[in-house]
Design an enzyme around this catalytic site. Sequence first.
Site, PDB file in Angstrom:
ATOM      1  N   GLU A   1       0.864  -1.182   0.000  1.00  0.00           N
ATOM      2  CA  GLU A   1       0.000   0.000   0.000  1.00  0.00           C
ATOM      3  C   GLU A   1       0.904   1.236   0.000  1.00  0.00           C
ATOM      4  OE1 GLU A   1      -2.462   2.894   0.101  1.00  0.00           O
ATOM      5  OE2 GLU A   1      -3.375   0.908   0.021  1.00  0.00           O
TER       6      GLU A   1
ATOM      7  N   ASP B   1      -6.781  -5.062  -5.532  1.00  0.00           N
ATOM      8  CA  ASP B   1      -7.915  -4.194  -5.218  1.00  0.00           C
ATOM      9  C   ASP B   1      -7.550  -2.749  -5.565  1.00  0.00           C
ATOM     10  OD1 ASP B   1     -10.231  -3.076  -4.267  1.00  0.00           O
ATOM     11  OD2 ASP B   1      -9.768  -3.367  -2.151  1.00  0.00           O
TER      12      ASP B   1
ATOM     13  N   CYS C   1     -13.941  -1.627  -8.512  1.00  0.00           N
ATOM     14  CA  CYS C   1     -15.031  -0.686  -8.258  1.00  0.00           C
ATOM     15  C   CYS C   1     -15.404   0.079  -9.513  1.00  0.00           C
ATOM     16  CB  CYS C   1     -14.654   0.280  -7.131  1.00  0.00           C
ATOM     17  SG  CYS C   1     -13.150   1.225  -7.433  1.00  0.00           S
TER      18      CYS C   1
END
Length: 420
Positions: free
Chosen positions: A297, A350, A377
């Site tokens: 991340e 993701d 998404c």
Amino acid sequence: MPQTDEVDLDITNVAHGGVFVARHEGRVVFVPDTIPGERIRARVTDRKHDSFWRAEAIEIVEAAPERQKHIWDAASIDRAPDARAGGAEFGHIRLDHQRELKRQVLVDALQRMAKLESDVTVEPVGGETADGTGWRTRVRLQVGAGGEFGPFAARSHHVVPVTDLPLADAAVAATVPYGQTFPGAESIDVVATSAGAEHVLVNEAPVKRGKRIVRPRYRPMPIRETVGDREFQLDLRGFWQVHRRAAATLTEAVQSAVDEALFDPRAANLDLYGGVGLLAAALGDRFGSTLRITSVESDERATDYAAENLSEWLGAQAVTDRVEKFVAQLASTASAADRSRLKAATVVLDPPRSGAGRAVVDALASLAPAQIVYVACDPVALARDVASFAGHGYGVRTLRAFDLFPNTHHVEAVATLTPQ
């Protein structure tokens, strides 16, 4: 076509981004606030593109049977377009038909961009209200020049003051500081945690210093969110899913998407764009204490929390790095032993709304992992990346879609990709 502002249009299809498609004298026109099957009067607002125009719906001449009274009066077509609150662009459509339109957008994107035929459905999330309201646990409201707050009008930076937020859950709705103003602020965030705490955060506007735009820095504000029996620490201003059941839904979906026959807990498993470790923990809860996984991340504060959230798995680590840099370095420097562990790996991907992109896909595919679980998404970004993976021999084995954003055009999808 005559250079008039107003035209009558027949709406024929749905497009990505919460807009709908009409044609006028052979030209595509994109229009929000309508439904396929309707005849509308629209005002053309953008003629600068050769292949398409944009317009605003100003009157419904013939309504589709799926039209309902908008769940939010502030966003109703009865208002002038520049006074319609953004953020509930499907609120005029019956909930079951919203899901059908989202399905069409996802299926169309996969067919056009990845040449993939799919019979996916958009699944509702348990515990929702009949009209798809009351689910947002995090709301950002923009602040206008006079300190008043509200959402932007759709496709603009004009703040629309509001007196209600029907998509907000009860705790958020009760915490919104109606009647107050916030002069000089850029926005406010209203947050209600699963632990029962409510917060109002004031986000100051950035400051120009010379040629630089400097954003304010805020001290850490740790909070806790609960998913099932597991607790996660994160920063109050950090990313967390906005639907109150989204984290649990995606945990179950990712656990189900992993093919156990291809999973090796001791491989060099990866959790990319890992945030505070939600999906890495999902794998840990399914496959046990021997799990080895690296969560990557770029947000250092989130990575610090991920390290703590994943601390019960001795083989888990959290790395602060940009994903594209991390996977490129893996692809260029991995030893033969590393490549063997990576070839046995499961990768959870993701990415943000823009998708992973070609560089990440190419680097990942060169490592030849056993399976990739892609959480998306954005349907167009997913379709583009699926097409890129297909060029490396990866195909979609399973695909599910979830309505985590009722009364908006957004849809979440979880796909499993394996070498074909």
